[in-house]
Scaffold this motif. Structure first.
Motif, short mmCIF file in Angstrom:
data_model
loop_
_atom_site.label_atom_id
_atom_site.label_comp_id
_atom_site.label_asym_id
_atom_site.label_seq_id
_atom_site.Cartn_x
_atom_site.Cartn_y
_atom_site.Cartn_z
N GLY A 179 102.50 21.94 58.27
CA GLY A 179 101.13 22.38 58.48
C GLY A 179 100.46 21.74 59.67
N SER A 180 99.21 21.30 59.43
CA SER A 180 98.38 20.83 60.54
C SER A 180 98.90 19.54 61.15
CB SER A 180 96.95 20.65 60.06
OG SER A 180 96.92 19.61 59.11
N GLY A 181 99.64 18.78 60.39
CA GLY A 181 100.29 17.61 60.97
C GLY A 181 99.38 16.42 61.20
N SER A 182 98.28 16.34 60.43
CA SER A 182 97.37 15.21 60.67
C SER A 182 98.04 13.88 60.30
CB SER A 182 96.05 15.39 59.93
OG SER A 182 96.21 15.27 58.53
N ASN A 183 98.87 13.88 59.27
CA ASN A 183 99.60 12.63 58.96
C ASN A 183 100.64 12.31 60.03
OD1 ASN A 183 98.90 11.27 56.29
ND2 ASN A 183 98.88 13.44 55.73
N GLY A 185 103.48 16.22 54.89
CA GLY A 185 103.00 17.57 54.61
C GLY A 185 104.12 18.59 54.74
N MET A 230 106.49 21.07 53.05
CA MET A 230 106.26 21.76 51.79
C MET A 230 107.50 22.49 51.25
SD MET A 230 103.26 20.65 51.27
CE MET A 230 102.53 21.58 49.92
N ILE A 233 104.69 11.28 51.86
CA ILE A 233 103.33 11.02 51.38
C ILE A 233 102.92 12.14 50.46
CG2 ILE A 233 102.20 12.06 53.42
CD1 ILE A 233 100.15 9.52 52.84
N PRO A 288 99.67 13.55 47.80
CA PRO A 288 98.23 13.36 47.57
C PRO A 288 97.86 13.17 46.11
CG PRO A 288 98.68 15.67 47.97
CD PRO A 288 99.99 14.96 48.11
N LEU A 311 92.31 12.46 52.43
CA LEU A 311 93.12 12.60 53.66
C LEU A 311 92.94 11.43 54.64
CD1 LEU A 311 95.23 14.51 54.90
CD2 LEU A 311 93.36 15.69 56.08
N GLU A 347 95.11 8.76 53.54
CA GLU A 347 96.52 9.02 53.87
C GLU A 347 96.81 8.53 55.29
OE1 GLU A 347 98.10 12.91 52.94
OE2 GLU A 347 96.49 13.31 51.52
C1 GAR Z 1 98.58 16.04 53.00
O1 GAR Z 1 97.47 15.92 52.16
C2 GAR Z 1 99.83 15.61 52.27
O2 GAR Z 1 99.64 14.51 51.40
C3 GAR Z 1 100.17 16.83 51.50
O3 GAR Z 1 99.91 17.90 52.37
C4 GAR Z 1 98.89 17.51 53.29
C5 GAR Z 1 99.42 17.71 54.70
O4 GAR Z 1 98.41 17.54 55.66
N1 GAR Z 1 101.54 16.82 51.08
C6 GAR Z 1 101.99 17.45 50.01
O5 GAR Z 1 101.29 18.10 49.28
C7 GAR Z 1 103.48 17.29 49.79
N2 GAR Z 1 103.91 18.04 48.64
P1 GAR Z 1 98.81 17.29 57.19
O6 GAR Z 1 99.77 18.40 57.59
O7 GAR Z 1 97.50 17.40 57.93
O8 GAR Z 1 99.45 15.92 57.29
#
Ligand code: GAR
Length: 196
Positions: free
Chosen positions: A10-14, A88, A90, A108, A110, A171, A174
């Motif tokens: 996804g957005s990859g903020s972590n 993130g 999935m 990680i 949530p 977040l 995280e």
């Molecule tokens: C984060 O909140 C992460 O903990 C969660 O997805 C989001 C990704 O955000 N991860 C899960 O639910 C794993 N099953 P990001 O792409 O902005 O890092």
């Protein structure tokens, strides 16, 4: 210096928080970001930071999870990472894949594990009437969200919280927790990190 590959969906903020932390005297450096979705926002963010990126689109494998993971492993291993960080990401990984990365992969999640493995963690914490929520970093094993916990951060649940409001509180934690755990882990220290 340890080489770190990061898996995103996804957005990859972590991923950004991890990559931005790996500077100066940090024991690791990011070498590759891989997404299973070509449209993941994190791909552009990684490129902007000068990190190599790749896409292994699971939809190209038409439900053949073994073939998807074989390609994912091939792409990853070409970058010779020492550590794999799921950020993130999935897709559920099979025991074949997790065994390949045993003792070298972090995720990680949530929630305050062992509570709420899987999806919709914040909605489940609210539905249960919990007074706090948070996030956990754990080692990746064959058990979904079940490996040894390497760090946790807690936040309060407040009146009027929705899953979205709670996610917005968790977040930023995280983004503190994951880099703190990775720094220790890359230095060979598996002592858990607890925040705040
Ligand atoms: C984060 O909140 C992460 O903990 C969660 O997805 C989001 C990704 O955000 N991860 C899960 O639910 C794993 N099953 P990001 O792409 O902005 O890092």
């Amino acid at each position: 210096t340890k080489r770190v590959a990061i898996l995103i969906s996804g957005s990859g903020s972590n991923m950004v928080a991890l990559a931005e932390s790996m500077v100066g005297d940090h024991p690791a450096r990011p070498v590759l970001v891989v997404s299973n979705l070509p449209g993941a926002g994190g791909l552009g963010r990684a490129e902007a930071m000068g990190i190599a990126t790749a896409v292994v689109d699971h939809r190209r494998f038409a439900g053949d999870r073994a073939a998807f993971e074989a390609e994912l492993a091939r792409v990853l291993e070409a970058a010779r990472p020492d550590i794999l960080c799921l950020a993130g990401f999935m897709r559920i990984l099979t025991p074949w894949f997790t065994a390949r990365w045993a003792g070298r992969a972090l995720n990680i999640h949530p929630s305050l594990l062992p509570k709420y493995r899987g999806l919709d963690t914040h909605a489940r914490a609210l539905a249960a009437g919990d007074s706090e929520a948070g996030c956990s970093v754990h080692e990746v094993t064959a058990e979904l969200d079940g490996g040894p916990i390497l760090g946790q951060a807690r936040v309060p649940i407040l009146p009027g919280d929705t899953p979205e409001r709670l996610a917005a509180r968790v977040l930023p934690m995280e983004h503190e927790l994951y880099p703190a755990v990775l720094r220790r882990y890359a230095a060979g220290d598996r002592t858990p990190v607890f925040l705040p």
